[in-house]
Write an enzyme that holds these catalytic residues in place. Structure first.
Site, PDB file in Angstrom:
ATOM      1  N   HIS A 220     -13.339  76.767  52.655  1.00 33.28           N
ATOM      2  CA  HIS A 220     -13.361  75.326  52.347  1.00 33.28           C
ATOM      3  C   HIS A 220     -13.107  75.161  50.848  1.00 33.28           C
ATOM      4  O   HIS A 220     -12.037  75.483  50.366  1.00 33.28           O
ATOM      5  CB  HIS A 220     -14.717  74.779  52.822  1.00 33.28           C
ATOM      6  CG  HIS A 220     -14.868  73.289  52.813  1.00 33.28           C
ATOM      7  ND1 HIS A 220     -13.842  72.416  52.600  1.00 33.28           N
ATOM      8  CD2 HIS A 220     -15.965  72.503  53.020  1.00 33.28           C
ATOM      9  CE1 HIS A 220     -14.282  71.172  52.664  1.00 33.28           C
ATOM     10  NE2 HIS A 220     -15.576  71.203  52.911  1.00 33.28           N
ATOM     11  N   HIS A 259      -4.513  74.868  57.559  1.00 35.24           N
ATOM     12  CA  HIS A 259      -5.504  73.789  57.535  1.00 35.24           C
ATOM     13  C   HIS A 259      -6.011  73.535  58.943  1.00 35.24           C
ATOM     14  O   HIS A 259      -5.246  73.667  59.902  1.00 35.24           O
ATOM     15  CB  HIS A 259      -4.896  72.506  56.956  1.00 35.24           C
ATOM     16  CG  HIS A 259      -5.927  71.575  56.444  1.00 35.24           C
ATOM     17  ND1 HIS A 259      -6.601  70.711  57.270  1.00 35.24           N
ATOM     18  CD2 HIS A 259      -6.435  71.400  55.203  1.00 35.24           C
ATOM     19  CE1 HIS A 259      -7.469  70.038  56.547  1.00 35.24           C
ATOM     20  NE2 HIS A 259      -7.405  70.429  55.289  1.00 35.24           N
ATOM     21  N   ASP A 310      -5.801  73.079  48.102  1.00 35.24           N
ATOM     22  CA  ASP A 310      -6.330  74.083  47.173  1.00 35.24           C
ATOM     23  C   ASP A 310      -5.246  74.903  46.489  1.00 35.24           C
ATOM     24  O   ASP A 310      -5.511  75.539  45.469  1.00 35.24           O
ATOM     25  CB  ASP A 310      -7.286  75.024  47.914  1.00 35.24           C
ATOM     26  CG  ASP A 310      -8.578  74.320  48.250  1.00 35.24           C
ATOM     27  OD1 ASP A 310      -9.121  73.671  47.359  1.00 35.24           O
ATOM     28  OD2 ASP A 310      -9.009  74.398  49.411  1.00 35.24           O
TER      29      ASP A 310
HETATM   30  N1  COA Z   1      -2.777  82.992  55.717  1.00 38.34           N
HETATM   31  C1  COA Z   1      -2.285  83.749  56.724  1.00 38.34           C
HETATM   32  N2  COA Z   1      -2.383  83.411  58.010  1.00 38.34           N
HETATM   33  C2  COA Z   1      -3.016  82.250  58.294  1.00 38.34           C
HETATM   34  C3  COA Z   1      -3.534  81.425  57.313  1.00 38.34           C
HETATM   35  C4  COA Z   1      -3.399  81.826  55.979  1.00 38.34           C
HETATM   36  N3  COA Z   1      -3.883  81.098  54.985  1.00 38.34           N
HETATM   37  N4  COA Z   1      -4.113  80.343  57.883  1.00 38.34           N
HETATM   38  C5  COA Z   1      -3.959  80.496  59.183  1.00 38.34           C
HETATM   39  N5  COA Z   1      -3.299  81.650  59.440  1.00 38.34           N
HETATM   40  C6  COA Z   1      -2.955  82.189  60.750  1.00 38.34           C
HETATM   41  C7  COA Z   1      -4.179  82.829  61.381  1.00 38.34           C
HETATM   42  O1  COA Z   1      -4.283  84.189  61.041  1.00 38.34           O
HETATM   43  C8  COA Z   1      -3.929  82.610  62.833  1.00 38.34           C
HETATM   44  O2  COA Z   1      -2.997  83.556  63.267  1.00 38.34           O
HETATM   45  P1  COA Z   1      -3.158  84.226  64.720  1.00 38.34           P
HETATM   46  O3  COA Z   1      -2.997  83.080  65.672  1.00 38.34           O
HETATM   47  O4  COA Z   1      -2.062  85.218  64.742  1.00 38.34           O
HETATM   48  O5  COA Z   1      -4.528  84.815  64.737  1.00 38.34           O
HETATM   49  C9  COA Z   1      -3.230  81.241  62.874  1.00 38.34           C
HETATM   50  O6  COA Z   1      -2.619  81.097  61.589  1.00 38.34           O
HETATM   51  C10 COA Z   1      -4.197  80.108  63.137  1.00 38.34           C
HETATM   52  O7  COA Z   1      -5.218  80.185  62.162  1.00 38.34           O
HETATM   53  P2  COA Z   1      -6.689  79.674  62.364  1.00 38.34           P
HETATM   54  O8  COA Z   1      -7.602  80.442  61.469  1.00 38.34           O
HETATM   55  O9  COA Z   1      -7.030  79.639  63.811  1.00 38.34           O
HETATM   56  O10 COA Z   1      -6.569  78.212  61.878  1.00 38.34           O
HETATM   57  P3  COA Z   1      -7.775  77.292  61.632  1.00 38.34           P
HETATM   58  O11 COA Z   1      -7.280  75.938  61.849  1.00 38.34           O
HETATM   59  O12 COA Z   1      -8.974  77.686  62.358  1.00 38.34           O
HETATM   60  O13 COA Z   1      -8.124  77.623  60.098  1.00 38.34           O
HETATM   61  C11 COA Z   1      -8.246  77.600  57.789  1.00 38.34           C
HETATM   62  C12 COA Z   1      -7.856  76.836  59.060  1.00 38.34           C
HETATM   63  C13 COA Z   1      -8.174  76.626  56.642  1.00 38.34           C
HETATM   64  C14 COA Z   1      -9.671  78.125  57.921  1.00 38.34           C
HETATM   65  C15 COA Z   1      -7.273  78.774  57.612  1.00 38.34           C
HETATM   66  O14 COA Z   1      -5.957  78.296  57.593  1.00 38.34           O
HETATM   67  C16 COA Z   1      -7.576  79.586  56.371  1.00 38.34           C
HETATM   68  O15 COA Z   1      -8.401  80.486  56.397  1.00 38.34           O
HETATM   69  N6  COA Z   1      -6.877  79.268  55.215  1.00 38.34           N
HETATM   70  C17 COA Z   1      -7.127  79.928  53.979  1.00 38.34           C
HETATM   71  C18 COA Z   1      -8.326  79.309  53.267  1.00 38.34           C
HETATM   72  C19 COA Z   1      -7.999  77.981  52.652  1.00 38.34           C
HETATM   73  O16 COA Z   1      -6.984  77.799  52.011  1.00 38.34           O
HETATM   74  N7  COA Z   1      -8.919  77.037  52.841  1.00 38.34           N
HETATM   75  C20 COA Z   1      -8.824  75.713  52.286  1.00 38.34           C
HETATM   76  C21 COA Z   1      -8.615  74.705  53.358  1.00 38.34           C
HETATM   77  S1  COA Z   1      -8.320  73.098  52.648  1.00 38.34           S
END
Ligand code: COA
Length: 373
Positions: A220, A259, A310
């Site tokens: 987050h 996201h 971010d």
């Molecule tokens: N880098 C690489 N791969 C990513 C990614 C990233 N930043 N964000 C998502 N993915 C991939 C996941 O590995 C997953 O792949 P898979 O289906 O092969 O396992 C797919 O995309 C879906 O990701 P998921 O984690 O299920 O999406 P989510 O909606 O639950 O998660 C976040 C959203 C924000 C938690 C996630 O994108 C993340 O961890 N981002 C990095 C942290 C970040 O920037 N947070 C700030 C948010 S404002």
């Protein structure tokens, strides 16, 4: 049994009139206004007024709100004493959460804050948040806390309280826009956490502290700090592509991408990218923006994932001369307006937030007395 939504994705928990996020179209609105129309056109206080009251302030309203912010910015001596006793090297968000908790302890009205919570209280907590974050930073650097400046608006005053120098016009303007961009974002994890706490009729400080604890996490608010760490490790544009491809090959998460709601680019990232280039030109440091653009391209080509708020906030803060340890606390300096607006909205039409869980553990086990285990 109700259908399970992993991580509550797509579930509407309550109604809100504050902000709306359309993840498919990449739209964010505050009280009906698209973020693109507000960013750069309203100052932090103006946007805060809009969120709290539901309409844009007149000149008089804005003058009053700014005056109230100035009046309530200084930290009371008992709170400063507590801040001085906290361990300097502690994680900044833990310090912030603890200090806000302490501020609640010192506020005579806090125990009844669910009933007494007013806009005045929301304004006061929000104005002090910036002073707390700046004060903590000074203490961490073994420096004296700086008193707020009488004539600066909120954004410029925060930068002033960090360094003791009047910020440049562009720095104040860019930072002000950053604060507007981070003000609110639907039922994001930390806002939701604040609302859950408020829904038990707990007090406003507890609800804010709950949000802060949730904001701290690296999925987050903690992501922007890690983005800057990554940019500094990459260091040169020519290293960016291989660095990211290597991370992806090792199935690592690239911070600042993806996201929970947006399936397209986060509109705040687009605005921050523009601000980043303006700052890069003004400060002659295009390197960070060049690295970012390469990463953005590689992430789109390799994974089809767009950046979030971010990602570009990291180089922007860096070019403003802000240390990365402050990036998440700065998020809170703005998001406190969203938290307090949501907490008040929750109090105004409360229903205890209490979802179910799907029990997948054992059943019908035969109890064995302790002597026989
Ligand atoms: N880098 C690489 N791969 C990513 C990614 C990233 N930043 N964000 C998502 N993915 C991939 C996941 O590995 C997953 O792949 P898979 O289906 O092969 O396992 C797919 O995309 C879906 O990701 P998921 O984690 O299920 O999406 P989510 O909606 O639950 O998660 C976040 C959203 C924000 C938690 C996630 O994108 C993340 O961890 N981002 C990095 C942290 C970040 O920037 N947070 C700030 C948010 S404002």
């Amino acid at each position: 049994m109700a259908k399970r939504a992993e991580g509550l994705r797509g579930v509407a928990v309550a109604e809100t009139k504050l902000s709306s996020v359309d993840g498919e179209k990449g739209l964010l609105i505050y009280r009906g206004y698209p973020i693109e129309e507000l960013a750069g056109n309203v100052c932090f206080e103006e946007a805060a007024y809009l969120l709290w009251h539901g309409y844009l302030p007149t000149r008089v309203d804005l003058k009053d709100l700014k005056a109230h912010f100035r009046l309530t910015r200084p930290l009371e001596e008992p709170l400063k004493r507590i801040m001085r006793t906290l361990p300097k090297g502690a994680q900044p968000m833990s310090l912030l959460r603890t200090t806000v908790s302490a501020a609640g302890l010192l506020d005579q009205k806090a125990d009844r804050a669910n009933e007494n919570a007013t806009l005045e209280m929301a304004e006061r907590i929000s104005s002090k948040m910036a002073s707390i974050v700046a004060g903590q930073w000074r203490l961490r650097e073994d420096l004296e806390m700086i008193e707020p400046h009488d004539s600066f608006d909120h954004a410029a005053n925060f930068l002033y309280m960090l360094e003791g120098e009047e910020p440049s016009e562009i720095a104040a303007k860019v930072f002000d826009t950053c604060l507007v961009l981070h003000l609110d974002h639907g039922f994001n994890a930390s806002t939701f956490s604040s609302r859950v706490c408020a829904s038990t009729w707990s007090d406003i400080y507890s609800a804010v502290a709950s949000g802060l604890g949730t904001l701290r996490g690296r999925l987050h608010g903690g992501a922007n700090e890690m983005v800057m760490e990554m940019l500094q490790e990459i260091n040169r544009p020519e290293r960016a592509e291989d660095f990211i491809k290597d991370l992806l090959a090792r199935k690592r998460i690239v911070m600042g991408f993806g996201h929970a709601v947006y399936s397209t680019v986060d509109p705040r990232a687009t605005i921050l990218k523009k601000l980043g280039w303006e700052l890069a030109e003004a400060t002659s440091q295009s390197r960070w923006m060049e690295i970012c653009e390469i990463i953005e391209k590689v992430m789109m080509e390799e994974k089809g994932i767009a950046c979030n708020v971010d990602f570009y906030s990291a180089p922007v803060y860096h070019m403003l001369g802000i240390h990365r340890a402050l990036y998440t606390p700065i998020f809170a300096v703005s998001r406190i307006v969203g938290y307090t607006a949501h907490i008040l909205e929750q109090y105004s039409n409360n229903k205890l937030i209490r979802p179910r869980s799907e029990y997948v553990g054992d059943r019908d086990r035969v109890f064995v007395p302790i002597e026989q285990r």
